[in-house]
Design an enzyme around this catalytic site. Structure first.
Site, PDB file in Angstrom:
ATOM      1  N   LYS A 112       5.265  -6.550  -2.222  1.00  0.00           N
ATOM      2  CA  LYS A 112       6.056  -6.190  -0.809  1.00  0.00           C
ATOM      3  C   LYS A 112       7.340  -6.276  -1.050  1.00  0.00           C
ATOM      4  O   LYS A 112       8.345  -5.524  -0.518  1.00  0.00           O
ATOM      5  CB  LYS A 112       5.286  -7.065   0.344  1.00  0.00           C
ATOM      6  CG  LYS A 112       4.012  -6.867   0.748  1.00  0.00           C
ATOM      7  CD  LYS A 112       3.531  -7.563   1.918  1.00  0.00           C
ATOM      8  CE  LYS A 112       2.287  -6.898   2.340  1.00  0.00           C
ATOM      9  NZ  LYS A 112       1.722  -7.484   3.742  1.00  0.00           N
ATOM     10  N   LYS A 195      -5.038   1.048  -1.904  1.00  0.00           N
ATOM     11  CA  LYS A 195      -5.714   0.441  -0.780  1.00  0.00           C
ATOM     12  C   LYS A 195      -5.012   0.842   0.610  1.00  0.00           C
ATOM     13  O   LYS A 195      -4.149   1.022   0.673  1.00  0.00           O
ATOM     14  CB  LYS A 195      -5.518  -1.035  -0.904  1.00  0.00           C
ATOM     15  CG  LYS A 195      -4.567  -1.738  -0.210  1.00  0.00           C
ATOM     16  CD  LYS A 195      -4.731  -3.154   0.091  1.00  0.00           C
ATOM     17  CE  LYS A 195      -3.765  -3.921   1.008  1.00  0.00           C
ATOM     18  NZ  LYS A 195      -3.934  -5.129   1.643  1.00  0.00           N
ATOM     19  N   LYS A 198      -2.027  -1.228   6.547  1.00  0.00           N
ATOM     20  CA  LYS A 198      -1.533  -1.118   7.959  1.00  0.00           C
ATOM     21  C   LYS A 198      -0.141  -0.733   7.570  1.00  0.00           C
ATOM     22  O   LYS A 198       0.450   0.086   8.373  1.00  0.00           O
ATOM     23  CB  LYS A 198      -1.587  -2.279   8.433  1.00  0.00           C
ATOM     24  CG  LYS A 198      -2.925  -2.812   8.955  1.00  0.00           C
ATOM     25  CD  LYS A 198      -2.847  -3.770  10.220  1.00  0.00           C
ATOM     26  CE  LYS A 198      -3.547  -4.970  10.041  1.00  0.00           C
ATOM     27  NZ  LYS A 198      -2.875  -6.103   9.374  1.00  0.00           N
TER      28      LYS A 198
HETATM   29  P1  ATP Z   1      -0.545  -5.011   5.509  1.00  0.00           P
HETATM   30  O1  ATP Z   1      -0.774  -3.697   5.004  1.00  0.00           O
HETATM   31  O2  ATP Z   1       0.540  -5.091   6.759  1.00  0.00           O
HETATM   32  O3  ATP Z   1      -0.236  -6.014   4.388  1.00  0.00           O
HETATM   33  P2  ATP Z   1      -3.365  -5.061   5.544  1.00  0.00           P
HETATM   34  O4  ATP Z   1      -3.834  -3.943   6.018  1.00  0.00           O
HETATM   35  O5  ATP Z   1      -3.329  -5.508   3.892  1.00  0.00           O
HETATM   36  O6  ATP Z   1      -1.977  -5.447   6.214  1.00  0.00           O
HETATM   37  P3  ATP Z   1      -3.971  -7.740   6.532  1.00  0.00           P
HETATM   38  O7  ATP Z   1      -3.943  -8.241   7.872  1.00  0.00           O
HETATM   39  O8  ATP Z   1      -3.017  -8.374   5.518  1.00  0.00           O
HETATM   40  O9  ATP Z   1      -3.990  -5.933   6.618  1.00  0.00           O
HETATM   41  O10 ATP Z   1      -5.489  -8.270   6.151  1.00  0.00           O
HETATM   42  C1  ATP Z   1      -6.482  -8.651   6.932  1.00  0.00           C
HETATM   43  C2  ATP Z   1      -7.726  -8.570   6.117  1.00  0.00           C
HETATM   44  O11 ATP Z   1      -8.036  -6.996   5.768  1.00  0.00           O
HETATM   45  C3  ATP Z   1      -7.650  -9.206   4.715  1.00  0.00           C
HETATM   46  O12 ATP Z   1      -8.820 -10.058   4.636  1.00  0.00           O
HETATM   47  C4  ATP Z   1      -7.598  -8.140   3.893  1.00  0.00           C
HETATM   48  O13 ATP Z   1      -8.011  -8.666   2.541  1.00  0.00           O
HETATM   49  C5  ATP Z   1      -8.427  -7.112   4.321  1.00  0.00           C
HETATM   50  N1  ATP Z   1      -7.991  -5.648   3.967  1.00  0.00           N
HETATM   51  C6  ATP Z   1      -6.990  -5.132   4.075  1.00  0.00           C
HETATM   52  N2  ATP Z   1      -6.694  -3.859   3.553  1.00  0.00           N
HETATM   53  C7  ATP Z   1      -8.081  -3.839   2.973  1.00  0.00           C
HETATM   54  C8  ATP Z   1      -8.716  -2.536   2.319  1.00  0.00           C
HETATM   55  N3  ATP Z   1      -8.024  -1.511   2.004  1.00  0.00           N
HETATM   56  N4  ATP Z   1     -10.054  -2.875   2.036  1.00  0.00           N
HETATM   57  C9  ATP Z   1     -10.609  -3.968   1.991  1.00  0.00           C
HETATM   58  N5  ATP Z   1      -9.836  -4.996   2.602  1.00  0.00           N
HETATM   59  C10 ATP Z   1      -8.818  -4.971   3.131  1.00  0.00           C
END
Ligand code: ATP
Ligand code: LTN
Length: 330
Positions: A112, A195, A198
């Site tokens: 990040k 991956k 969001k």
């Molecule tokens: P950001 O992109 O803002 O970091 P994020 O999409 O990774 O957000 P988080 O709120 O950080 O979302 O994660 C919430 C949960 O979703 C965590 O347990 C994370 O491991 C899981 N997660 C996020 N993206 C994935 C993915 N692509 N596949 C599987 N699990 C995911």
């Protein structure tokens, strides 16, 4: 009963399929037979620039989606991190236990901070994992259901808990990451080696729970595929098709082998249409329910306030023990 704790950041208007399959689906399953605490981690969301109106909207949208996805306030404690001040208090203690080098090795920070450059990243992005450790240790959690990307933070949490216990006496339960192999990582459908995320994915590659059925149908039909024509699972040679197979299996409950058989001799187009159908029909009632819940803000706030009150009682007890063992005058 074993304790479970997990958290999710209110960083977007909608969760995506990776959040659900990697994490929240396990949260729902673990509610039965466990004492579960699920936290909307709004303080963690402040580590990047946020707009006040959006933070509020997204916190409520997160609660509505979690409820619509199956989190039940009768079975688990759903709460907001900022409503339990002990998270910040224990977070500081965790920072006092963490080495600078140790924190510098966290890959989420490296990823990040490399986007905007380490100099313009917030200090809180660096200390983020120590607040996360506090989230977990306050509740003496045995299991932490998360996606694969969070494994390193849970390892750090275990190290910090062990370090505190050996220096100051038994205080914290050592938590374990609870990560399912089958859907631990869902990838972006336009860029299937990255991956689904969001904050960093382009919208076309991210399947959002709150997107209209039409929008998701179009997205999946235009998902990137690979060279060749066969629908077979091969994460290296066929990352696009393999990701779609993972998504289909996780939602339909069918196996990869069954799907490979069903689509033998058919093209990628037919397969993508089938995946789109499974995803859209799965998400349709969830989105409708979340929209209904969002219409009654008072009801949502009541659920969160009740959850936060219950969380505070547990958090207060752990913090009191921590302070006592540290020698703080009480
Ligand atoms: P950001 O992109 O803002 O970091 P994020 O999409 O990774 O957000 P988080 O709120 O950080 O979302 O994660 C919430 C949960 O979703 C965590 O347990 C994370 O491991 C899981 N997660 C996020 N993206 C994935 C993915 N692509 N596949 C599987 N699990 C995911
Ligand atoms: N860092 C996590 C979100 C998070 C979390 C937690 C997960 C904050 N506190 C406690 C599990 C337990 C993320 O970025 N997904």
């Amino acid at each position: 009963m074993k304790r479970v704790l997990s958290g999710i950041q209110p960083t977007s208007d909608s969760f995506h399929l990776g959040n659900y399959l990697g994490a929240v689906k396990q949260w729902v399953e673990l509610q039965d037979g466990h004492d579960a605490f699920y936290c909307i981690v709004d303080l963690h969301a402040l580590t990047v620039e946020t707009d006040p109106a959006l933070l509020r909207k997204r916190t409520l949208a997160s609660a509505a989606q979690l409820l619509a996805l199956g989190i039940s306030p009768d079975k688990s404690t759903l709460f907001v991190q900022s409503q339990v001040p002990q998270h910040n208090q224990l977070g500081w203690i965790m920072e006092c236990l963490t080495g600078f080098g140790e924190a510098s090795r966290m890959t989420q920070f490296k990823d990040k901070s490399s986007k905007s450059g380490a100099d313009s990243s917030r200090v809180a992005l660096f200390t983020y994992p120590m607040l996360q450790a506090a989230d977990i240790l306050l509740y003496q959690a045995h299991y932490v259901p998360v996606g694969e990307d969070q494994r390193q933070h849970i390892e750090l949490t275990r190290d910090l808990a062990g370090r505190f216990n050996s220096r100051y006496g038994q205080t914290f339960q050592l938590p374990e990451a609870y990560i399912l192999k089958t859907a631990a990582k869902i990838n972006d459908i336009q860029e299937p080696t990255a991956k689904m995320s969001k904050s960093s994915g382009a919208v076309a590659g991210v399947i959002e729970i709150m997107d209209s059925p039409d929008a998701n149908l179009k997205k999946i039909k235009s998902a990137v595929t690979d060279a060749g024509r066969e629908v077979t699972f091969d994460a290296v040679e066929k990352p696009g098709i393999s990701n779609l197979l993972t998504i289909h299996c996780a939602l339909s409950g069918r196996t990869i082998a069954e799907l490979e058989n069903e689509f033998a001799g058919k093209g990628y187009g037919d397969f993508k249409a089938a995946v789109a159908e499974v995803v859209v029909e799965y998400l349709r009632p969830i989105r409708t329910r979340a929209l209904e819940l969002l219409e009654d803000e008072k009801h949502l706030l009541d659920i969160l306030h009740q959850g936060s009150a219950k969380a505070r009682t547990v958090a207060e007890a752990t913090l009191a023990d921590t302070y006592k063992n540290l020698g703080v005058v009480l």
